[in-house]
Scaffold this motif. Sequence first.
Motif, mmCIF file in Angstrom:
data_model
loop_
_atom_site.group_PDB
_atom_site.id
_atom_site.type_symbol
_atom_site.label_atom_id
_atom_site.label_comp_id
_atom_site.label_asym_id
_atom_site.label_seq_id
_atom_site.Cartn_x
_atom_site.Cartn_y
_atom_site.Cartn_z
ATOM 1 N N ARG A 297 0.837 -1.214 0.000
ATOM 2 C CA ARG A 297 0.000 0.000 0.000
ATOM 3 C C ARG A 297 0.874 1.266 0.000
ATOM 4 O O ARG A 297 0.826 2.067 0.935
ATOM 5 C CB ARG A 297 -0.948 0.006 1.191
ATOM 6 N N GLU A 300 -0.300 4.839 0.927
ATOM 7 C CA GLU A 300 -0.530 5.235 2.315
ATOM 8 C C GLU A 300 0.767 5.602 3.046
ATOM 9 O O GLU A 300 0.727 5.904 4.237
ATOM 10 C CB GLU A 300 -1.229 4.099 3.070
ATOM 11 N N ALA A 331 3.556 10.351 15.305
ATOM 12 C CA ALA A 331 2.519 9.342 15.503
ATOM 13 C C ALA A 331 1.262 9.930 16.124
ATOM 14 O O ALA A 331 0.167 9.379 15.960
ATOM 15 C CB ALA A 331 3.054 8.205 16.371
ATOM 16 N N GLY A 335 -4.644 10.490 11.906
ATOM 17 C CA GLY A 335 -4.530 9.807 10.624
ATOM 18 C C GLY A 335 -3.246 9.036 10.441
ATOM 19 O O GLY A 335 -3.138 8.239 9.504
ATOM 20 N N VAL A 336 -2.256 9.244 11.296
ATOM 21 C CA VAL A 336 -0.987 8.522 11.192
ATOM 22 C C VAL A 336 -1.117 7.193 11.920
ATOM 23 O O VAL A 336 -1.484 7.150 13.097
ATOM 24 C CB VAL A 336 0.174 9.351 11.774
ATOM 25 N N GLN A 337 -0.806 6.119 11.232
ATOM 26 C CA GLN A 337 -0.941 4.788 11.813
ATOM 27 C C GLN A 337 0.348 4.325 12.473
ATOM 28 O O GLN A 337 0.319 3.737 13.557
ATOM 29 C CB GLN A 337 -1.360 3.792 10.723
ATOM 30 N N SER A 338 1.495 4.541 11.843
ATOM 31 C CA SER A 338 2.779 4.120 12.420
ATOM 32 C C SER A 338 3.884 4.984 11.830
ATOM 33 O O SER A 338 3.744 5.548 10.745
ATOM 34 C CB SER A 338 3.051 2.635 12.147
ATOM 35 N N GLN A 383 6.523 -2.649 10.050
ATOM 36 C CA GLN A 383 5.084 -2.395 10.064
ATOM 37 C C GLN A 383 4.737 -1.173 9.228
ATOM 38 O O GLN A 383 3.749 -1.166 8.489
ATOM 39 C CB GLN A 383 4.603 -2.182 11.503
ATOM 40 N N THR A 384 5.572 -0.131 9.314
ATOM 41 C CA THR A 384 5.275 1.105 8.599
ATOM 42 C C THR A 384 5.389 0.915 7.094
ATOM 43 O O THR A 384 4.521 1.364 6.332
ATOM 44 C CB THR A 384 6.236 2.217 9.056
#
Length: 465
Positions: A297, A300, A331, A335-338, A383-384
């Motif tokens: 993705r 993103e 973080a 809207g920031v996930q990681s 993860q990011t």
Amino acid sequence: MIGRRIRLDGSAREVIGVMPRDFRFLSEKPALIVPFQLDRNKVFVGNFSFQALARLKPGATLAQAHADVARMLPMMYAKFPMPNGMSRQMFEEARISPNIRPLKLDVTGDIGGVLWVLMGTIGIVLLIACANVANLLLVRAEGRQQELSIRAALGAGWGRIAGELLCESLTLGVLGGALGLGLAHVGLSALVAMGPASLPRLDEIGIDPWALLFTLVVSLAAGTLFGLIPVFKYAGPAMNSVLRQGGRSLSQSRERHRARSALVIVQVALALVLLVSSGLMIRTFQSMRHVAPGFTRPEEVQTLRISIPGAQVSNDEDAFRMEEAVMRKIAAIPGVQSVSFSTSITMDGNNTYDPIFSENREQAQGQMPPIRRYKYAAPGFLQTIGNPLIAGRDFTWTDLYNKLPVVIVTENLAREYWGEPSRALGKRVRERPNGPWREVIGVTGNERDDGLNHPPRPRFTGRCW
């Protein structure tokens, strides 16, 4: 500004020059340019890697420059000290060789091959269009046979009649080229506005005088191509017989339709080639979409570069705390996930190499082991970026603060050294014969740094920094 002093990374620097506003180097647009400097007291063979830019002398070739650099490489072993635990013999047996290439390859990459395929496709479409227009002109010329025959009988020569037919076809070609230029201008405006990062020198793409000249040549060539067919068919000596024979019997003859049938066959054949080629390209595109590049993705993921001046930190722990604080603040943005840090990301062209010594893999004394790519990353990077963890675990802040000697390797490197990803866990590697051993704590998916059409290279990742 000349002579004034500005503060850069905590140090005062004097301004000695001003570049033009639109100055850029490759894809970079630097606001500040500082001199390149090396501290010889901290430099040894293997711990510095830079790309040099040179201009060939008039008459010199790349082969000559390659030979000169190959001759200079052994001088490096004498001018700089060897890394701790490594000998000159190891580097000599590694057979390090020059990699001199035209600057164009770094600027355009492999986009040239894609553009040639696109050019060939457009050429086939142009030929199909030319065959179609030639067929229409044949039909029109058939209807004008009586007119052309009367003009020939009144004294008009073959050259004059042929010139008139060619003038009509060339006018069509030039008008088509002008319409194409208008559509190209609109399309280029949209293309530059979208700004795909894969296109080099995007800001320079436009319709320049060379493009206008190329369009004019192609338009005249196309007009001549589809205009010559009716000229040879109906502007020849056979015109004089049309008045004597009349048009009724000739209109139904097989000879009359032979040229049009041939053009239809050419159109169908070219369309079939284009269809098969397009199908193969679509199939290749679908196959590449299922290739795991080392991230998921990408729409993103937002990347940026930051730099912490050395004057603001006194030791590694201060740098770690500052990085962790930056990550926590980013973080906290809605809207920031990681968030994470890394010295490079997949396909960014920032590749660094190091030899890998494995604890359970025998290496001949004084021999250079395989050289593999490496980078440093902070906790949460996998993860990011979206690279799956196949076995083991990710880095933690405890690893960083305690400076634990741990690494993460890619799946292909784990299979190369230990057969299975799970068997790599707990194994130890190091970059120098007498360097500290680093424990493998995780195995991640492969990363295709060279592109989806190239096999992934083995890589190991150390804790950041």
